[in-house]
Design a protein around this motif. Structure first.
Motif, mmCIF file in Angstrom:
data_model
loop_
_atom_site.group_PDB
_atom_site.id
_atom_site.type_symbol
_atom_site.label_atom_id
_atom_site.label_comp_id
_atom_site.label_asym_id
_atom_site.label_seq_id
_atom_site.Cartn_x
_atom_site.Cartn_y
_atom_site.Cartn_z
ATOM 1 N N VAL A 267 140.327 4.599 17.788
ATOM 2 C CA VAL A 267 140.138 3.252 18.319
ATOM 3 C C VAL A 267 139.996 2.204 17.226
ATOM 4 O O VAL A 267 140.021 1.006 17.513
ATOM 5 C CB VAL A 267 138.889 3.196 19.239
ATOM 6 C CG1 VAL A 267 139.077 4.077 20.454
ATOM 7 C CG2 VAL A 267 137.640 3.591 18.469
ATOM 8 N N SER A 268 139.830 2.607 15.970
ATOM 9 C CA SER A 268 139.723 1.609 14.918
ATOM 10 C C SER A 268 140.027 2.233 13.578
ATOM 11 O O SER A 268 139.951 3.440 13.397
ATOM 12 C CB SER A 268 138.316 0.990 14.885
ATOM 13 O OG SER A 268 137.378 1.927 14.372
ATOM 14 N N ALA A 269 140.385 1.375 12.644
ATOM 15 C CA ALA A 269 140.587 1.779 11.254
ATOM 16 C C ALA A 269 140.388 0.559 10.387
ATOM 17 O O ALA A 269 140.704 -0.558 10.793
ATOM 18 C CB ALA A 269 142.001 2.356 11.037
ATOM 19 N N GLY A 270 139.803 0.751 9.220
ATOM 20 C CA GLY A 270 139.626 -0.358 8.303
ATOM 21 C C GLY A 270 140.966 -1.007 8.000
ATOM 22 O O GLY A 270 141.951 -0.312 7.764
ATOM 23 N N PRO A 271 141.059 -2.353 8.020
ATOM 24 C CA PRO A 271 142.344 -3.025 7.854
ATOM 25 C C PRO A 271 142.935 -2.901 6.465
ATOM 26 O O PRO A 271 144.124 -3.124 6.286
ATOM 27 C CB PRO A 271 142.017 -4.486 8.183
ATOM 28 C CG PRO A 271 140.552 -4.612 7.909
ATOM 29 C CD PRO A 271 139.954 -3.280 8.251
ATOM 30 N N LEU A 272 142.137 -2.552 5.459
ATOM 31 C CA LEU A 272 142.633 -2.466 4.092
ATOM 32 C C LEU A 272 142.388 -1.078 3.530
ATOM 33 O O LEU A 272 141.303 -0.512 3.686
ATOM 34 C CB LEU A 272 141.938 -3.491 3.188
ATOM 35 C CG LEU A 272 142.131 -4.964 3.529
ATOM 36 C CD1 LEU A 272 141.434 -5.826 2.487
ATOM 37 C CD2 LEU A 272 143.594 -5.308 3.602
ATOM 38 N N GLY A 273 143.396 -0.534 2.841
ATOM 39 C CA GLY A 273 143.211 0.700 2.111
ATOM 40 C C GLY A 273 142.528 0.430 0.786
ATOM 41 O O GLY A 273 142.222 -0.710 0.441
ATOM 42 N N ILE A 274 142.343 1.478 -0.010
ATOM 43 C CA ILE A 274 141.601 1.329 -1.257
ATOM 44 C C ILE A 274 142.335 0.424 -2.236
ATOM 45 O O ILE A 274 141.729 -0.357 -2.966
ATOM 46 C CB ILE A 274 141.303 2.717 -1.872
ATOM 47 C CG1 ILE A 274 140.386 2.548 -3.077
ATOM 48 C CG2 ILE A 274 142.587 3.437 -2.243
ATOM 49 C CD1 ILE A 274 139.845 3.850 -3.600
ATOM 50 N N ARG A 275 143.683 0.479 -2.241
ATOM 51 C CA ARG A 275 144.423 -0.391 -3.159
ATOM 52 C C ARG A 275 144.307 -1.849 -2.753
ATOM 53 O O ARG A 275 144.156 -2.737 -3.595
ATOM 54 C CB ARG A 275 145.890 0.043 -3.212
ATOM 55 C CG ARG A 275 146.113 1.289 -4.047
ATOM 56 C CD ARG A 275 147.560 1.742 -4.008
ATOM 57 N NE ARG A 275 147.932 2.238 -2.689
ATOM 58 C CZ ARG A 275 149.085 2.822 -2.390
ATOM 59 N NH1 ARG A 275 149.996 2.959 -3.328
ATOM 60 N NH2 ARG A 275 149.339 3.258 -1.172
ATOM 61 N N GLY A 276 144.375 -2.110 -1.440
ATOM 62 C CA GLY A 276 144.221 -3.475 -0.962
ATOM 63 C C GLY A 276 142.834 -4.022 -1.261
ATOM 64 O O GLY A 276 142.681 -5.176 -1.684
ATOM 65 N N ARG A 277 141.794 -3.182 -1.046
ATOM 66 C CA ARG A 277 140.434 -3.627 -1.318
ATOM 67 C C ARG A 277 140.221 -3.868 -2.810
ATOM 68 O O ARG A 277 139.529 -4.808 -3.212
ATOM 69 C CB ARG A 277 139.424 -2.602 -0.797
ATOM 70 C CG ARG A 277 139.371 -2.528 0.715
ATOM 71 C CD ARG A 277 138.077 -1.899 1.206
ATOM 72 N NE ARG A 277 137.836 -0.587 0.659
ATOM 73 C CZ ARG A 277 138.329 0.539 1.164
ATOM 74 N NH1 ARG A 277 139.128 0.482 2.233
ATOM 75 N NH2 ARG A 277 138.058 1.710 0.637
#
Length: 473
Positions: A267-277
Motif C-alpha cells: 500500500v505504500s513505498a518511500g517516493p525516493l530511493g537511496i540515490r535520490g535521497r
C-alpha cells in the motif's frame, strides 16, 4: 533512544524465535538501520567483481603471452564498465544477491556473459575484431567466470554477518488480524502497546513512527474494517507498508507480495530511493550551508530588529509534522507579539492581524521570517524543496487538515520543504475554507509522484518570483 516496558510475549527477537519474558524493557528504535550496510555490501561486491575480472584477464594474458599486451588492457577498460552496467540491470547488486549465494552467482554469471557480448559487439562495429583472439577471449571468459563464482561464494558469509539473514528489518504489527509469523522479523502486539492508527492524533503518529524507525518493511495484520486507517497511516510513513490480506493469494492481485503462505497488499513505498535521497540531501547541504554564510549579515540584522522592537525572543519555535510523521521543531523569526503567540497554529494570520509586530509585517510579506528554517535543513528535519509543514492546529474552515482529505498524511513521505510546488503555484496564506486546502494538497501529491532533481531546481528558481506576495499576512 526510547525505552518502554515490554509485556510478556509482545515482541519477537530479530535473530531468533525466543520471546522476551515479562518485565523486559523494549528499546526504540527496535533495530539499527540496515540501509547503509546494504549500500556498503553493494560497493564491496562491485569492488570484488571488478578486481576478480581484472585479475583473471591479466592472469590469462600473462599465462598465454608471458606479458600483458596493450590490447588486453584496452579490452579490460571496456569490459569492466559493461559488466557493472549489466550487473545493475540484472540485479546482481540487490537484496536477493545479498541473501542468496545461488542468486548472486547466477546474476553475476549472466552479467559477465552480457559484458563479453557487448565487448564483441563493439569490436565488430569498430572494425577491430581482428585484434581480439578467440582463444584468449574464451579463456578469459572461463577464467573470469570461475573466479567470480568463487569470490561470490566466499564473500557471502561476510555479507550475512553484516546484514543478517534477510538483509532487511521487517516489522509485523498484530492488530487483531490473522496470526502471522515470519522468521527474523519483529512482532509487536499493538493492543498491548496501545498503538492505534489514529490519523487525527499527531502524537500517536509520532509513537507509531518510533516503532517503524529503521524498518524496511512494515506488515499490519488487522480486521478488514481497519485496513483503510492503517493504509492511510502507512502511506505517510516513508516506508514500504503492507496490509495482511489472505485473499491476495487466491486472487493473485498485482502489486501484492506473498510471504510464505500469507499474502499482503503493498500500500505504500518511500517516493525516493537511496540515490535520490543522497542527491537531494547533498543539494540541501550545499544550498543551505552556502545560504547561511551568504545571508549571515541579513539574519543578524533581522534578529537584532526583532529583539529591539519589544525585547522578546528572536525566534518563534513551533512543533510540526515532518517525514515519516515524526514531530520536529520548526524555527522562524518571531513576527507576533510574545503574549499573543499561537504555538498550536489554531488561528491563521489575517491581513489586518493585530498580533503582528511592525518588523513582523515586513518579514512576513517578504518571506524573510522563514529563513531560520535553513537551520532545520542543515539539521536534516527539512529539505529546501518539499511539501510545506503545517501547524498541528491548522484548520481548513472548521476541520483539521487531515479531516478534510484522507490523503493529507501522504505528504509526510518526504521531508517538508522551505518551498514547494504548491507555493510557487500561489497556494499560500490562510485556509479559511476547505477549498483553500485542496489546491495545495493536490500540488503536494503531484510533487511526490513526479520527483526529480531537476524539478527541485525549477521550483527553487520559481520561488524567487513569489517571495513577495499578497497572501503573506
Amino acid at each position: 533512544m526510547t525505552t518502554l516496558d515490554l509485556p510478556a510475549q509482545t515482541a519477537q527477537a530479530k535473530q531468533g524465535e525466543q520471546r522476551p519474558s515479562a518485565g523486559t524493557r523494549l528499546k526504540l528504535p527496535l533495530a539499527a538501520s540496515l540501509e547503509h550496510r546494504r549500500l556498503q555490501c553493494y560497493m564491496m561486491l562491485m569492488l570484488v567483481d571488478t578486481l576478480m575480472i581484472g585479475a583473471s584477464m591479466i592472469g590469462v594474458a600473462q599465462a598465454q603471452y608471458g606479458a600483458v599486451p596493450p590490447s588486453v588492457l584496452r579490452q579490460l577498460g571496456l569490459l569492466l564498465p559493461f559488466y557493472v552496467i549489466a550487473a545493475l540491470a540484472f540485479n546482481a547488486y540487490s537484496i536477493s544477491a545479498l541473501t542468496s549465494a545461488r542468486f548472486s552467482r547466477n546474476r553475476a554469471l549472466v552479467s559477465l556473459l552480457t559484458a563479453f557480448g557487448m565487448l564483441i559487439f563493439v569490436a565488430f562495429f569498430a572494425k577491430i575484431s581482428d585484434q581480439i583472439s578467440r582463444a584468449s577471449t574464451g579463456a578469459s571468459f572461463v577464467g573470469c567466470a570461475v573466479v567470480l563464482m568463487l569470490a561470490r561464494t566466499w564473500i557471502q558469509p561476510l555479507i550475512r554477518k553484516l546484514c543478517g539473514p534477510t538483509a532487511q528489518n521487517v516489522l509485523i504489527l498484530d492488530d487483531g488480524g490473522l496470526p502471522v509469523r515470519i522468521p527474523h522479523a519483529w512482532h509487536i502486539d499493538t493492543r498491548q502497546h496501545r498503538l492505534v492508527p489514529n490519523r487525527n492524533d499527531p502524537h500517536m503518529l509520532d509513537r507509531l513512527a518510533m516503532f517503524m524507525t529503521n524498518m524496511d518493511r512494515v506488515l499490519v495484520s488487522c480486521p478488514p474494517e481497519r485496513h483503510m486507517e492503517w493504509a492511510m497511516v502507512l502511506k505517510g510513513a516513508n516506508i514500504t507498508g503492507e496490509l495482511i490480506d489472505q485473499s491476495v493469494v487466491a486472487m493473485g492481485v498485482l502489486g501484492a507480495r506473498r510471504v510464505n503462505d500469507t499474502g499482503s497488499l503493498v500500500v505504500s513505498a518511500g517516493p525516493l530511493g537511496i540515490r535520490g535521497r543522497a542527491a537531494k540531501r547533498a543539494m540541501d547541504l550545499a544550498i543551505a550551508g552556502s545560504a547561511v554564510l551568504f545571508l549571515a549579515p541579513l539574519l543578524l540584522s533581522v534578529a537584532l530588529l526583532v529583539y529591539l522592537e519589544d525585547r522578546g525572543p528572536v525566534f518563534f519555535k513551533q512543533q510540526r509534522q515532518g517525514r515519516n510523521n515524526r514531530l520536529f521543531w520548526i524555527y522562524k523569526f518571531r513576527s507576533m507579539r510574545v503574549a499573543q503567540l499561537d504555538s498550536a497554529g489554531a488561528r491563521s494570520a489575517s491581513k489586518d492581524d493585530d498580533r503582528i509586530t511592525r518588523i513582523g509585517r515586513f518579514i512576513r510579506r517578504t518571506s524573510i521570517d522563514e529563513l531560520p528554517q535553513l537551520l532545520n535543513v542543515l539539521r536534516g528535519d527539512m529539505s529546501i524543496v518539499g511539501p510545506r509543514p503545517h501547524a498541528l492546529g491548522s484548520l481548513a474552515g472548521t476541520k483539521r487538515f487531515w479531516e478534510v482529505d484522507p490523503r493529507y498524511n501522504q505528504r509526510h513521505s518526504l521531508k517538508p520543504g522551505l518551498t514547494g510546488l504548491a507555493q510557487v503555484r500561489g497556494f499560500r496564506g490562510a485556509t479559511d475554507t476547505e477549498a483553500d486546502l485542496s489546491g495545495r494538497l493536490q500540488a503536494d501529491l503531484e510533487y511526490l509522484d513526479g520527483w526529480t532533481i531537476w524539478r527541485d531546481v525549477q521550483i527553487m528558481f520559481a520561488t524567487f518570483t513569489v517571495l513577495v506576495h499578497d497572501r503573506a499576512f
